[in-house]
Design an enzyme around this catalytic site. Structure first.
Site, PDB file in Angstrom:
ATOM      1  N   LYS A 161       0.872  -1.197   0.055  1.00 40.15           N
ATOM      2  CA  LYS A 161      -0.039   0.103  -0.099  1.00 40.15           C
ATOM      3  C   LYS A 161       0.866   1.265  -0.060  1.00 40.15           C
ATOM      4  O   LYS A 161       1.579   1.610   1.072  1.00 40.15           O
ATOM      5  CB  LYS A 161      -0.808   0.085   1.271  1.00 40.15           C
ATOM      6  CG  LYS A 161      -1.664   1.282   0.902  1.00 40.15           C
ATOM      7  CD  LYS A 161      -2.622   1.530   2.482  1.00 40.15           C
ATOM      8  CE  LYS A 161      -2.085   2.714   2.919  1.00 40.15           C
ATOM      9  NZ  LYS A 161      -1.906   4.097   2.265  1.00 40.15           N
ATOM     10  N   GLY A 218       7.195   4.627   7.874  1.00 46.06           N
ATOM     11  CA  GLY A 218       6.651   6.011   8.269  1.00 46.06           C
ATOM     12  C   GLY A 218       6.654   6.416   9.498  1.00 46.06           C
ATOM     13  O   GLY A 218       7.830   6.443  10.284  1.00 46.06           O
ATOM     14  N   SER A 219       5.675   7.198   9.985  1.00 43.06           N
ATOM     15  CA  SER A 219       5.797   7.986  11.356  1.00 43.06           C
ATOM     16  C   SER A 219       5.867   6.830  12.548  1.00 43.06           C
ATOM     17  O   SER A 219       5.203   5.720  12.505  1.00 43.06           O
ATOM     18  CB  SER A 219       4.365   8.882  11.463  1.00 43.06           C
ATOM     19  OG  SER A 219       3.349   8.042  11.602  1.00 43.06           O
ATOM     20  N   ALA A 265       4.271   7.204  15.213  1.00 40.79           N
ATOM     21  CA  ALA A 265       2.963   7.007  15.770  1.00 40.79           C
ATOM     22  C   ALA A 265       2.255   5.651  15.092  1.00 40.79           C
ATOM     23  O   ALA A 265       1.670   5.027  15.771  1.00 40.79           O
ATOM     24  CB  ALA A 265       2.104   8.197  15.701  1.00 40.79           C
ATOM     25  N   CYS A 302      13.934  10.325   6.562  1.00 37.70           N
ATOM     26  CA  CYS A 302      13.814   9.931   8.035  1.00 37.70           C
ATOM     27  C   CYS A 302      15.219  10.031   8.725  1.00 37.70           C
ATOM     28  O   CYS A 302      15.319  10.268   9.643  1.00 37.70           O
ATOM     29  CB  CYS A 302      13.141   8.574   8.231  1.00 37.70           C
ATOM     30  SG  CYS A 302      13.990   7.451   6.749  1.00 37.70           S
ATOM     31  N   GLU A 355      10.580  15.304  15.109  1.00 41.96           N
ATOM     32  CA  GLU A 355      11.058  15.247  13.910  1.00 41.96           C
ATOM     33  C   GLU A 355      10.320  16.371  12.868  1.00 41.96           C
ATOM     34  O   GLU A 355       9.054  16.486  12.949  1.00 41.96           O
ATOM     35  CB  GLU A 355      10.456  13.919  13.379  1.00 41.96           C
ATOM     36  CG  GLU A 355      11.067  13.738  11.804  1.00 41.96           C
ATOM     37  CD  GLU A 355      10.772  12.176  11.083  1.00 41.96           C
ATOM     38  OE1 GLU A 355       9.772  11.697  11.483  1.00 41.96           O
ATOM     39  OE2 GLU A 355      11.512  11.639  10.678  1.00 41.96           O
TER      40      GLU A 355
END
Ligand code: NDP
Length: 508
Positions: free
Chosen positions: A205, A257-258, A260, A313, A410
């Protein structure tokens, strides 16, 4: 003798191809052509080597962040679509891909790599239009590195036994892969190449803002005659990513990704027995000692934080400068910053393109405002920004303290915080004072100091006298809140294999 008069500047001769005007060195626009690419008005989900509309049929629009103009509509997958994609991948794993000898799988990976090279110009243009990154980066970094990953893992496909001696490496099954928007094609390659080299099939995805090179890659999959169902690509919002990673028939999860969302995924699949790699955020320290070659370090600092608009990142977003060279370094840095060209990502002279989305731009603006409010001093070169699109000036902050949000969080934008240190011990302590631990950089002439710093820094990757260098043969990944597991190299291959069985032999 004092110079009282500025040297005369004359317009450059027309034959130099430069624009006229006061500054003889003003570049003329050099936009990359777009007439050789074709973006479809609408893309369906790519399942079993076919593009199919989602069920129920639903789409969302993808835009160009540099112009805010729509580029295409893409399918919005439903929960049932996730199930269809995973079932298709599972069947392809069972019936064909896992049974194919490694040397046969390798041929497909080589083919994909070569097609990526052949179609590199097309991929570079679509990547820049969809993500906002400068064409010189998508052309010279993203696309060649994506091809290099397929070449590299093609080489391992028939050598798994040698890569993992005393084990019986087995493919896992279906890999669920969720990727971000900062390196859309490259992250796809990091995920898909090792997965299929190891004999797995995948459902990937892409991020909702940047699915176009993934769908272009789907075309490469068909061109390479990859058996249907080995690579499946679905688009939809974050919930669809969550459906995908939670699906019971998925055996391996890979997420970039993040932090969180990475934590949410780790919680969601805890106890399921699925293998997982998480590549999350970072707040890298780039440390410059007083014996470093300053001009070279300046280029490394610029590349470290303004490459890809700082949406990286492992960006070197915290610069630590040894006090004795702080002033000359800062002067040079500001002068270099003022030469960066911000604007049209498709212009071959552009250094800093568009931020990927309005939401990301708002996040950068909010954090920059927090830096000003907390008392740091801002410097931005006086460059003009295009009227439309999500642009942000390359920015640096001085007078930053460790507790400032800009030194802790970040930002994922072209924003550098400059701090100082006196001793190597102080540099180490400050560099490690972050919840993240993805990357770091050290600039010094002393080899012994490099080794000392590298072993003391809690970061998965430490560059010495360079920054943001990537290679398919090197493992990449983090400590602490930057995630776990490694991508790239043999480590990245092992992450896609079941290595629990030993073969009882020794020293093979
Ligand atoms: P996200 O972590 O939300 O997005 C990354 C990917 O995860 C996208 O494909 C996204 O889909 C998907 N996703 C979102 N929510 C979920 C969920 N609940 N379950 C499963 N998948 C999900 O990053 P953002 O785009 O929101 O960026 C926010 C911040 O994250 C950035 O400012 C940056 O600091 C950091 N970031 C770090 C990256 C890295 O390389 N380490 C990359 C991107 C962001 P969709 O696009 O549809 O939302």
């Amino acid at each position: 003798m004092t110079l009282t008069k500025k040297p005369e500047t004359k317009p450059a001769p027309a034959s130099w191809g430069l624009a006229g005007g006061e500054n003889p060195w003003e570049y003329a626009p050099a936009p990359e052509a777009t007439d050789h690419i074709r973006i479809e008005p609408e893309y369906g989900l790519f399942i079993g080597n076919e593009f199919r509309p989602s069920k129920p049929r639903k789409t969302f629009t993808v835009i160009n962040p540099a112009t805010e103009e729509p580029l295409a509509k893409v399918a919005h997958a439903s929960r049932a679509d996730v199930g269809r994609a995973v079932d298709t991948a599972r069947e392809a794993h069972r019936s064909s891909w896992s049974k194919l000898p490694g040397r046969e799988r390798a041929k497909y990976l080589y083919r994909i790599a070569r097609i990526l090279q052949e179609r590199s110009r097309e991929f570079a243009v679509v990547e820049s239009m969809n993500s906002g990154k400068p064409i010189k980066e998508s052309r010279d970094v993203d696309v060649p590195l994506a091809a290099a990953h397929f070449f590299y893992y093609a080489g391992w496909a028939d050598k798994l036994d040698y890569a993992f001696p005393n084990r019986e490496p087995r493919s896992i099954g279906v890999a669920a892969q969720v990727i971000p928007w900062n390196f859309p094609l490259l992250m796809l390659a990091w995920k898909i190449a090792p997965a299929i080299a190891a004999g797995n099939t995948v459902v990937l995805k892409p991020a909702s803002t940047t699915p176009l090179t993934a769908y272009l890659f789907a075309d490469v999959v068909r061109q390479a005659d990859l058996p249907p169902g080995v690579v499946n690509i679905i688009t939809g919002p974050g919930e669809i990513g969550m459906e995908l990673v939670r699906h019971p028939n998925v055996g391996k999860v890979a997420f970039t990704g993040s932090t969180a969302v990475g934590k949410m995924i780790a919680r969601a699949i805890a106890g399921s027995g699925k293998k997982i790699t998480l590549e999350l955020g970072g707040k890298a320290a780039n440390i410059v000692f007083d014996d470093a070659p300053l001009d070279q370090a300046i280029e490394g600092i610029i590349n470290g934080i303004y490459f890809n608009q700082g949406e990286v990142c492992c960006a070197g977003s915290r610069l630590f400068v040894q006090e004795s060279v702080y002033e000359p370094l800062l002067d040079k840095l500001k002068a270099r910053l003022s030469t960066l060209r911000v604007g049209d990502p498709l212009d071959k002279n552009t250094d800093v393109g568009a931020i990927n989305s309005a939401g990301q731009l708002a996040k950068v603006q909010e954090l920059v405002q927090s830096g000003i409010d907390e008392g740091a001093e801002i410097f931005q070169p006086a460059c003009e920004l295009p009227e439309k699109g999500f642009f942000f000036r390359p920015t640096l902050f001085t007078g930053v303290s460790q507790s400032h949000r800009i030194a802790q969080e970040e930002i994922f934008g072209p924003v550098l915080s400059v701090l100082t240190f006196r001793t190597p011990e102080e540099a180490i302590e400050k560099a490690n004072n972050t919840p993240y631990g993805l990357s770091a950089g050290v600039w010094t002439e002393k080899g012994s100091r490099i080794f000392k710093m590298v072993s003391a820094m809690k970061a998965g990757v430490v560059w010495a006298n360079t920054f943001n260098r990537f290679d398919p043969t090197s493992p990449f990944g983090g400590y602490k809140e930057s995630g776990y597991g490694r991508e790239g190299g043999i480590h990245g291959l092992g992450a896609y294999l079941d290595l629990s069985q030993t073969n009882g032999t020794h020293g093979r």
